[in-house]
Design a protein around this motif. Sequence first.
Motif, mmCIF file in Angstrom:
data_model
loop_
_atom_site.group_PDB
_atom_site.id
_atom_site.type_symbol
_atom_site.label_atom_id
_atom_site.label_comp_id
_atom_site.label_asym_id
_atom_site.label_seq_id
_atom_site.Cartn_x
_atom_site.Cartn_y
_atom_site.Cartn_z
ATOM 1 N N ASP A 269 0.809 -1.214 0.000
ATOM 2 C CA ASP A 269 0.000 0.000 0.000
ATOM 3 C C ASP A 269 0.846 1.269 0.000
ATOM 4 O O ASP A 269 0.467 2.279 -0.599
ATOM 5 C CB ASP A 269 -0.942 0.014 1.214
ATOM 6 N N LYS A 293 -6.772 11.357 -0.225
ATOM 7 C CA LYS A 293 -7.656 10.227 0.068
ATOM 8 C C LYS A 293 -6.937 9.181 0.920
ATOM 9 O O LYS A 293 -7.522 8.603 1.838
ATOM 10 C CB LYS A 293 -8.153 9.595 -1.232
ATOM 11 N N LEU A 294 -5.667 8.944 0.589
ATOM 12 C CA LEU A 294 -4.899 7.966 1.358
ATOM 13 C C LEU A 294 -4.714 8.430 2.794
ATOM 14 O O LEU A 294 -4.641 7.611 3.720
ATOM 15 C CB LEU A 294 -3.533 7.734 0.696
ATOM 16 N N THR A 296 -6.855 10.120 4.506
ATOM 17 C CA THR A 296 -8.127 10.141 5.246
ATOM 18 C C THR A 296 -8.872 8.816 5.196
ATOM 19 O O THR A 296 -9.786 8.596 5.977
ATOM 20 C CB THR A 296 -9.050 11.238 4.692
ATOM 21 N N SER A 297 -8.498 7.937 4.282
ATOM 22 C CA SER A 297 -9.202 6.656 4.117
ATOM 23 C C SER A 297 -8.397 5.529 4.732
ATOM 24 O O SER A 297 -7.188 5.433 4.549
ATOM 25 C CB SER A 297 -9.444 6.364 2.634
ATOM 26 N N GLY A 298 -9.086 4.653 5.440
ATOM 27 C CA GLY A 298 -8.384 3.534 6.050
ATOM 28 C C GLY A 298 -8.172 2.371 5.100
ATOM 29 O O GLY A 298 -7.338 1.518 5.346
ATOM 30 N N ASN A 299 -8.903 2.306 3.990
ATOM 31 C CA ASN A 299 -8.807 1.195 3.047
ATOM 32 C C ASN A 299 -8.424 1.697 1.664
ATOM 33 O O ASN A 299 -9.242 2.314 0.970
ATOM 34 C CB ASN A 299 -10.141 0.447 2.984
ATOM 35 N N PRO A 300 -7.195 1.448 1.234
ATOM 36 C CA PRO A 300 -6.738 1.942 -0.070
ATOM 37 C C PRO A 300 -7.094 1.037 -1.241
ATOM 38 O O PRO A 300 -6.599 1.256 -2.349
ATOM 39 C CB PRO A 300 -5.221 1.996 0.122
ATOM 40 N N ASN A 302 -9.740 0.570 -3.188
ATOM 41 C CA ASN A 302 -10.336 1.194 -4.367
ATOM 42 C C ASN A 302 -9.337 2.096 -5.084
ATOM 43 O O ASN A 302 -9.330 2.185 -6.317
ATOM 44 C CB ASN A 302 -11.584 1.986 -3.980
ATOM 45 N N ILE A 303 -8.492 2.773 -4.320
ATOM 46 C CA ILE A 303 -7.469 3.632 -4.926
ATOM 47 C C ILE A 303 -6.483 2.781 -5.713
ATOM 48 O O ILE A 303 -6.075 3.136 -6.819
ATOM 49 C CB ILE A 303 -6.737 4.443 -3.834
#
Length: 365
Positions: A269, A293-294, A296-300, A302-303
Amino acid sequence: MYKIIPNLPLAINMLYSVKMDKIEELLTRGVANIIPGKKELEKVLRSKKKLNVYLGIDPTATRIHLGHSVVLRKLEAFVQLGHNVTFLIGDFTALIGDASDKDKERPILTPEEIRKNFQTYRQQAQKILDFSKVKIKYNSEWLKKLDYIKIIKLCQMFSLNDFISRELIRKRLDQAKKIGLHEVLYPVMQGYDSYFMNTDIQLGGADQTFNMQAGRTLQKIIRNKESFIITNMYLEGTDGRKMSKSWGNAIWLDENPNDMFAKVMAIKDDLILEYYTLATNVSLSEIAKVKSKLNTSGNPLNIKKDLAEIIVRDLWDSRKAKQAKTTFEKVVQEKETSEDIPVFEYSGILLIKCLHCDTFKNLNI
């Protein structure tokens, strides 16, 4: 507030904190070092002088991986700015073999092997490089014409001490491994390439710095001309080490779209931004949004899927990229399998069988 992402090279982290024009991005994105300096080269580029830029490759293998695309994208950036760009095929220097990144003597290739290897190089490189705007040259055109007197004169401009002080060469000497005299000539020959083409800028990996410095030396001594070197960052492979065919961690430019997508999904990641920066042409402003986004988001997940789709699209097309994404989602996320895409679970690790090489890959998600 500008936030540093841990484990990401500072040079990549800093890219998203400032706005850059095309020249600033050219001299920063994916760049490890500029010799003699960034300010000096930027001044020349802003003078709007058309520069002679070249990248040389020795066709010692038949495939190009995503790590090679970093320098190809840099070369294409010079094409887009209207400079005189040359893609040099080292068909003569490949007969010698470059020991820059090797701990042993390279095997000598035959002319037939070199021609065969290059057959697929252009087909793969043109996924990134617009060859309609690039000159293709072969260094045998001038190197095979050098007589013994000229070679001796060239060698007089260099020191053997510099060659044997290189880390890998010194290591081989300490281990009493053979170092062929022909290996000493390799930097001289590469330097002559730069001189013969009257190069302003040489592109290459950091491991090529010594050889490219030879070109600067000849330009300075013979022409009294200052020239520049741009070394590019390395792209890490699927296991976090430098991408290399030797380590089995490469993503090949001619890879099947499904395999390519899955391999991108298998990267760590903390490599997502590095891949966006070095392996795509996504704008820095868009990558800054990805970075946010990385943060603030805990699950990458989708990115990373977006990244994989972009890479497959760039190297193949949009249709195949969407198909690869759909296949991945069905096979991995929904745990659906089909007869032609075998998936197995072993010790809690999900493995997908490569349809072409009959091996298994850890999807690492």
